[in-house]
Design an enzyme around this catalytic site. Structure first.
Site, PDB file in Angstrom:
ATOM      1  CD  GLU A   1      22.463 122.167  63.389  1.00  9.14           C
ATOM      2  OE1 GLU A   1      22.204 122.035  64.609  1.00  9.14           O
ATOM      3  OE2 GLU A   1      22.964 123.186  62.901  1.00  9.14           O
ATOM      4  CG  HIS A   2      19.673 116.796  63.308  1.00  8.97           C
ATOM      5  ND1 HIS A   2      18.545 116.380  63.978  1.00  8.97           N
ATOM      6  CD2 HIS A   2      19.311 117.889  62.600  1.00  8.97           C
ATOM      7  CE1 HIS A   2      17.538 117.185  63.675  1.00  8.97           C
ATOM      8  NE2 HIS A   2      17.977 118.117  62.844  1.00  8.97           N
TER       9      HIS A   2
ATOM     10  CG  ASP B   1      22.335 117.851  70.242  1.00 12.24           C
ATOM     11  OD1 ASP B   1      21.738 117.158  69.387  1.00 12.24           O
ATOM     12  OD2 ASP B   1      21.771 118.749  70.897  1.00 12.24           O
TER      13      ASP B   1
ATOM     14  N   GLY C   1      10.138 129.970  67.330  1.00  7.80           N
ATOM     15  CA  GLY C   1      10.033 128.949  66.287  1.00  7.80           C
ATOM     16  C   GLY C   1      11.023 129.140  65.158  1.00  7.80           C
TER      17      GLY C   1
ATOM     18  N   GLY D   1      14.244 128.262  65.285  1.00  2.00           N
ATOM     19  CA  GLY D   1      15.382 127.353  65.400  1.00  2.00           C
ATOM     20  C   GLY D   1      16.580 127.984  66.095  1.00  2.00           C
TER      21      GLY D   1
ATOM     22  CB  SER E   1      17.911 127.692  71.440  1.00  2.00           C
ATOM     23  OG  SER E   1      18.474 126.603  70.839  1.00  2.00           O
ATOM     24  CB  SER E   2      12.803 131.028  71.434  1.00  2.00           C
ATOM     25  OG  SER E   2      11.987 130.063  70.814  1.00  2.00           O
TER      26      SER E   2
ATOM     27  CG  ASP F   1      19.067 123.721  71.459  1.00  2.00           C
ATOM     28  OD1 ASP F   1      20.057 123.651  70.711  1.00  2.00           O
ATOM     29  OD2 ASP F   1      17.927 123.378  71.114  1.00  2.00           O
TER      30      ASP F   1
HETATM   31  C1  GLA Z   1      17.298 121.144  68.072  1.00  2.00           C
HETATM   32  C2  GLA Z   1      17.579 120.376  69.361  1.00  2.00           C
HETATM   33  C3  GLA Z   1      19.083 120.258  69.602  1.00  2.00           C
HETATM   34  C4  GLA Z   1      19.799 119.700  68.363  1.00  2.00           C
HETATM   35  C5  GLA Z   1      19.381 120.471  67.104  1.00  2.00           C
HETATM   36  C6  GLA Z   1      19.945 119.863  65.856  1.00  2.00           C
HETATM   37  O1  GLA Z   1      17.713 122.462  68.211  1.00  2.00           O
HETATM   38  O2  GLA Z   1      16.990 121.042  70.460  1.00  2.00           O
HETATM   39  O3  GLA Z   1      19.327 119.448  70.733  1.00  2.00           O
HETATM   40  O4  GLA Z   1      19.574 118.330  68.224  1.00  2.00           O
HETATM   41  O5  GLA Z   1      17.964 120.521  66.979  1.00  2.00           O
HETATM   42  O6  GLA Z   1      21.328 119.963  65.838  1.00  2.00           O
END
Ligand code: GLA
Length: 402
Positions: A47-48, A50, A138, A140, A142-143, A188
């Protein structure tokens, strides 16, 4: 009174397509000619990172955006009429000279994709389109990436031109940067384009290449628990984290996070801003954890995988500071159930500050685990969560109806 089911059902693609067709007919008065679907994603770990040259391990989920569309060939100025079923809102905008201010709200994601498409292609015709979605907004999951990728997939059909999949994912990411103002990484959009049934995607965000990691265990299932909270300031906090990571890398005087070790971070301790060093610790630790998790998954080593997922959450909470009380409560309940009760590992997933947790659980105990999380969370927060299970799902696709 009927008992509420602890787990939500995932609507099938057929159901969503039918819903999009009906809604299209009722808004525009005739039938759509094309359909496209693109899934949301959940990230098992990574996470965080990419946007920090790291590795991520997401899967596309059995939740989709489906768009029904129809090109309108007439001689007037081309425009798009869009109807969003989840938001019960219609927005139209001209297709000529698209810029972020050409439209507003959720339509910006589609406008950004159309602008990217126009940069590469001949002119687009006028289009009518209706959007339906089973991805919580919203949450998280990736809608917005799914909306972008579904829109790009619809345009591929309408213009009868296919983009290379990597190009398509990058075009959608650019739409999000330029039109929605979110400086997201590539996870995403890549997940939504490249998702495969029964596979997680070990995505190397530096080389932008994917190594499939089979997920063939009928005994394990992915549980998604939505905290149903979305904290304000998410956009600003996300950009701030990105900025802090860039500053930390600069401090370490390295070209890429892949060249940084924990020892090098430790050497700076006491000499520099502690916040930046904490961010650095998360990034370097998470890059290693994600590679180890992919290996553990390959060996069906649940104990190692669970420990890595748990460590990832702790690092996001303490060092990267993107969790929130509600996510911590969900994770805490799942961990209390633990391996003895069928929970292999659990962590927050996505950008954070609300949204969902992802847990790897034993399939046979899904209902029981979901019930305990649901009631435990409601007791401690007063908020009703929503939970569903998913297997890795196929990525974006055109849908052909008889
Ligand atoms: C959001 C961003 C992704 C990624 C995540 C955290 O979903 O769109 O690119 O950075 O946060 O992992």
């Amino acid at each position: 009174m009927p008992m509420t089911m602890p787990l939500e059902r995932n609507p099938s693609l057929d159901e969503l397509t039918e819903q999009a067709a009906c809604q299209f007919r009722s808004v525009f008065g005739h039938d759509p000619t094309h359909f496209a679907a693109a899934p949301g994603r959940v990230n098992l770990i990574g996470e965080h990172i990419d946007y920090n040259d790291g590795f991520v391990l997401p899967l596309a989920i059995e939740r989709y955006v489906v768009i029904a569309g129809r090109p309108i060939c007439d001689s007037s100025e081309p425009l798009i009429r869009l109807f969003s079923d989840p938001l019960r809102s219609e927005i139209s905008f001209p297709l000529r000279d698209l810029v972020p201010s050409s439209t507003r709200d959720w339509a910006k994601y589609v406008a950004g994709v159309m602008a990217g498409y126009q940069d590469r292609q001949a002119n687009l015709p006028s289009i009518e389109a209706c959007i339906v979605s089973s991805i919580p907004l919203g949450g998280g999951l990736s809608s917005s990436a799914a909306l972008e990728v579904a829109a790009a997939t619809l345009l591929e059909q309408i213009t009868q031109t296919c983009l290379e999949p990597v190009e398509k994912a990058l075009l959608c990411q650019r739409a999000e940067h330029l039109f929605a103002g979110v400086p997201c990484g590539i996870m995403d959009q890549f997940s939504s384009v490249f998702g495969q049934s029964n596979e997680l995607l070990l995505l190397d965000c530096r080389s932008q290449t994917i190594e499939p990691v089979p997920f063939l265990f009928p005994d394990w299932t992915i549980l998604v628990s939505n905290s149903n909270v979305k904290h304000a300031l998410t956009g600003g906090e996300y950009a701030q984290r990105r900025d802090q990571c860039d500053q930390a890398l600069h401090l370490l005087n390295k070209p890429s996070w892949r060249d940084v070790s924990m020892e090098e971070i430790a050497e700076l301790s006491g000499k520099h801003d502690n916040v930046l060093l904490r961010r650095a610790r998360h990034v370097v630790g998470e890059i290693v954890r994600t590679q180890q998790a992919a290996q553990a998954l390959g060996k069906s080593d649940g104990a190692t995988l669970g420990a890595l997922m748990n460590a990832s959450h702790d690092s996001l909470r303490d060092d990267f500071q993107v969790s929130c009380d509600e996510l911590d409560v969900l994770v805490d309940i799942a961990r209390t159930i633990g391996p003895a009760g069928g929970v292999i590992g659990s962590r927050m997933t996505g950008g954070g500050f609300g949204g969902c947790t992802v847990s790897l659980i034993e399939t046979s105990r899904a209902e029981e685990i979901a019930t305990r999380i649901r009631f435990g969370y409601q007791d401690r927060t007063g908020i009703e969560p929503t939970l569903f299970v998913t297997r890795p799902a196929p990525g974006a696709m055109p849908i052909y109806r008889p």
